[in-house]
Write an enzyme that holds these catalytic residues in place. Structure first.
Site, short mmCIF file in Angstrom:
data_model
loop_
_atom_site.label_atom_id
_atom_site.label_comp_id
_atom_site.label_asym_id
_atom_site.label_seq_id
_atom_site.Cartn_x
_atom_site.Cartn_y
_atom_site.Cartn_z
N SER A 688 -47.28 -15.18 -28.42
CA SER A 688 -46.17 -16.05 -28.83
C SER A 688 -46.46 -16.87 -30.07
O SER A 688 -45.60 -17.60 -30.53
CB SER A 688 -45.80 -17.00 -27.69
OG SER A 688 -45.44 -16.28 -26.54
N LYS A 731 -40.02 -22.43 -22.56
CA LYS A 731 -40.41 -22.92 -23.89
C LYS A 731 -39.36 -23.87 -24.46
O LYS A 731 -39.69 -24.88 -25.11
CB LYS A 731 -40.62 -21.73 -24.82
CG LYS A 731 -41.82 -20.87 -24.42
CD LYS A 731 -41.93 -19.63 -25.29
CE LYS A 731 -43.12 -18.78 -24.87
NZ LYS A 731 -43.23 -17.55 -25.67
#
Length: 797
Positions: A688, A731
């Site tokens: 990520s 997130k």
């Protein structure tokens, strides 16, 4: 015992004779034997011989079951025999008495119909001129072994032994003993075909030795069995006499009463036929045992499990969808997808009673309500609930149980749980399935494959019970913090439902509805004695908790309630208002200051990324420094292999953009690039951080800071393509907790925005990007224009 006579002397035997096949017997020389003749061909052969010279060739057939044997079904060596007497029986058969005269071998077959006629060669047996010491010893051995075998079989006859002892010819002794050994046809035929008399006697001695060993073992087995049976019968009669004496004395036989109670209970208990059959078998064993025997205790415990297990005991499902929905809404706020899935199952169950129980796996960070959700599901369905923690479990026997041969053996935790809830269709929750271990004692995850496979668990077999048990009606729910550590075959059998963290608004509602009332009750205070408005509740959430779930929030509220409980216990009346001035007295100084993290993001080389961990979404600050050097890439902060590869890709991307950066090709050979991810003691890895590292490196080389308060997530390729990621909601929640409202995400993740609550989407602006140039353009100013439709890059004017 077959009779043996004397062979007529000087009898001329022709070369061609009728032949008859006999079964289950091999005719030896000098033998006088009665035969029953019923087959048409055999009757014709006997009649032909009786009407001529009374001589008949007798051979044995290899397969006694064949009524019409062919040439290949017959042995070649047989005996020429004389018909001494014939008798016709009422059923059409003949009873024939024959005497064997001479051994012969079939040379050829003249005819097969209506009877066999064969050409033969007589086999002359060599004469034994003198009996040597070796032959005499061999003959004595044969006599002694024959006597022992007949004694073991209980058929010893003094007349027979007298005949055997008087025979002095080795060949004749071999024929006499061999014909009475009850040998297989092939072995008897082997004796017959051995022409030399001494060799034939040796062969008989060897067969006698084998037969003696078998007969000895057989006699021992029969003796032991008879002795054991006599002992059991004696014990049975003594036990019956003892019971009769106790009845006469008025002393109740508690053991017999216990057996009777067990028999009645087993008869009433609903269980499958195979289970009831096994229970009866074990009960009979128990009846024959002494009550103080150690094995009796084992069998007694085993029978108790038959009675305790809910073989066919089910609870009634609550199939009213409206009532179930109300129960779920009352116990849990939000979680719409999970509630929808449960209501779908109830709807299917209402329409199809035989549907199998689903295997659901809740995956999410700690404190989001996975376990309590299982309790709510059981309550909504009207089922019993059982929870089993799998964390750290290493022994396969915990699932499948121990075999009854071990001391203290018990069924596995699955059957123990069903015994506890007393139904075969509970909601069975297995917590922490991602934390199962394995060692030399077995692999519990492999044992769970049968439990959690809807196609197999209808016949689940526990080692202790050793009988199939139907688990198909059980609704299994498993929980995990992350799915990547669950073994793939096990994960394939489960329906995974992701539980992300809660938004600020959801946490406030959960705290107001569930957490605060529970803590007020547990700490013994009244709701009127505490005043906590929404603004202060939000401050508690922001400044004292930093989590995806609500576990730490409940601890903070519990701490406030405990301090108020102390004041009330000391005589205070309240109410006690939680305000900005008093909050620090209850909880101490704030633990988290989200605003402080954002002031540093306006520096070149510093970019905020978003990462996913098993406790939810987290901010990932990436710092980059460009130093004079020799072209080295320095990485610090306990980075995993994936993040190291992302850093290499970031450097390659920046090299390809040297013109936009305003540097020449030799620039990168004269610098060292240092990429650092703070909190170095914590290992970090994942796909990520690619675009975050690339943006940070680009920012450090160009000297430009990120122009807005951006957070970003996504992986990058060498050509600058942005790849999709997972955990988008977690997130996004992490960014919102830090006060960041601009989030860059991969273009392919734009479809996942529908899973994010609407109030969260309103507070955050998402920027889907497909290429790294778009990220640089958003954060540092446009350098090139990326055409999504044509997948091309062109220079800006």
């Amino acid at each position: 015992m077959d009779d043996f006579g004397e062979s007529p002397k000087d009898l001329e035997i022709p070369e061609s004779l009728p032949m008859m096949a006999v079964r289950d017997v091999v005719v030896f020389n000098y033998m006088i034997i009665p035969l029953f003749v019923g087959r048409p061909g055999s009757v014709e052969a006997v009649n032909e011989a009786a009407n001529s010279n009374k001589l008949l060739m007798l051979v044995t057939q290899k397969d006694a079951t064949k009524d019409e044997p062919d040439e290949e079904d017959l042995y070649k060596v047989g005996m020429v025999s004389m018909i001494m007497r014939t008798l016709k029986l009422p059923d059409g058969r003949l009873k024939v008495l024959v005497q064997a005269l001479s051994k012969a071998q079939i040379r050829s077959i003249q005819q097969k119909e209506p009877y066999y006629k064969v050409d033969i060669d007589l086999l002359e047996e060599p004469e034994t001129t003198e009996v040597s010491v070796e032959i005499e010893a061999l003959m004595r051995t044969v006599r002694e072994q024959t006597e022992k075998i007949m004694s073991l079989r209980g058929i010893l006859s003094s007349d027979l032994m007298m005949i055997i002892n008087n025979i002095e010819e080795p060949g004749r002794l071999a024929d006499l003993v061999g014909s009475n050994l009850r040998l297989k046809i092939a072995e008897s035929q082997q004796i017959l075909e051995t022409i030399d008399p001494v060799d034939r006697l040796r062969l008989v001695a060897e067969l006698l030795r084998k037969e003696l060993e078998v007969s000895t073992v057989q006699a021992k087995i029969q003796s032991d069995a008879k002795e054991e049976m006599s002992k059991s019968q004696r014990e049975y009669f003594l036990r019956e006499q003892m019971q009769a004496l106790k009845r006469e004395l008025g002393d109740e036989d508690s053991y017999s009463q216990e057996i009777e109670d067990l028999a009645r209970s087993l008869k009433k208990k609903k269980m499958p036929k195979y289970a009831k059959k096994e229970a009866r078998k074990q009960l009979k064993r128990l009846e024959m045992m002494h009550p103080d025997a150690s094995e009796a205790t084992i069998v007694r415990t085993y029978l108790d499990w038959f009675l305790d297990l809910p073989w066919k005991d089910s609870s009634q499902d609550r199939l009213n969808l409206k009532v179930a929905a109300e129960v779920l809404d009352k116990d849990h706020y939000g979680l719409d997808k999970i509630k929808e899935r449960i209501l779908e199952y109830l709807a299917v169950r209402k329409l199809n009673k035989a549907t199998k129980g689903p295997i659901i796996c809740f995956v999410g960070p700690p404190g989001v309500g996975k376990t309590s959700l299982g309790q709510a599901i059981a309550k909504a369905m009207g089922r019993k609930f059982y929870r089993l923690s799998l964390g750290g479990m290493r022994d396969e026997a915990e699932i499948r149980g121990h075999r009854r041969t071990y001391i203290g053996a018990l069924p596995g935790r699955i059957l123990q749980g069903l015994k506890t809830v007393e139904t075969n269709n509970p909601v069975f929750m297995m917590d922490e399935i991602d934390k199962i271990g394995d060692d030399y004692r077995g692999d519990p995850s492999s044992a769970l494959l049968e439990v959690l496979d809807p196609e197999q668990n209808s016949t689940f077999s526990d080692h202790y019970m050793n009988l199939p048990f139907d688990l198909s009606k059980v609704m299994f729910i498993t929980t995990a913090n992350r799915s990547d550590t669950i073994p793939r075959p096990l994960l394939d059998r489960m329906e995974v439902i992701q539980l992300s963290g809660y938004t600020l608004e959801e946490k406030k509602v959960i705290a107001r509805r569930y957490l605060l009332p529970r803590q007020i009750t547990e700490n013994g205070i009244k709701s009127r004695q505490i005043k906590l408005d929404d603004e202060m509740l939000e401050t508690v959430i922001r400044s004292y908790t930093h989590e995806a779930g609500v576990r730490n929030l409940e601890r903070a509220l519990g701490k406030i309630c405990r301090k108020i409980a102390r004041k009330v216990a000391e005589g205070g009346k309240g109410p006690y208002t939680i305000s900005t001035n008093t909050l620090a007295k209850y909880l101490g100084p704030p633990k988290f200051l989200p605003e402080a993290d954002l002031d540093t993001s306006s520096q070149p080389g510093l970019v905020v990324g978003l990462a996913w961990t098993e406790v939810g979404g987290e901010l990932l600050h990436i710092e980059t420094a460009v130093l004079p050097g020799k072209g080295k890439l320095i990485l610090t902060g306990q980075l995993g292999d994936v993040m190291k590869e992302s850093a290499q890709a970031a450097l390659s991307y920046c090299r390809s953009r040297k013109d936009e950066l305003g540097v020449d090709a030799e620039y990168f050979d004269g610098i060292d690039v240092h990429i650092h991810v703070p909190a170095g003691a914590i290992p970090k890895d994942g796909p990520s951080a690619g675009i975050t590292m690339t943006t940070a490196l680009f920012s450090a080389i160009s000297g430009k800071a990120v122009k807005k308060q951006f957070a970003m997530t996504g992986e990058v390729t060498l050509r600058g393509r942005v790849l999709p990621i997972g955990g988008l909601k977690d997130k996004a929640l992490a960014a919102l907790r830090a006060g960041i409202t601009n989030v860059i995400i991969p273009y392919e993740n734009e479809k996942d925005l529908v899973e994010i609550p609407e109030e969260l989407r309103k507070k955050i602006t998402f920027y889907p990007v497909e290429h790294m140039d778009e990220v640089i353009g958003l954060t540092l100013g446009k350098i090139r224009k990326y055409n999504r439709k044509k997948k091309t890059i062109s220079a800006t004017k």
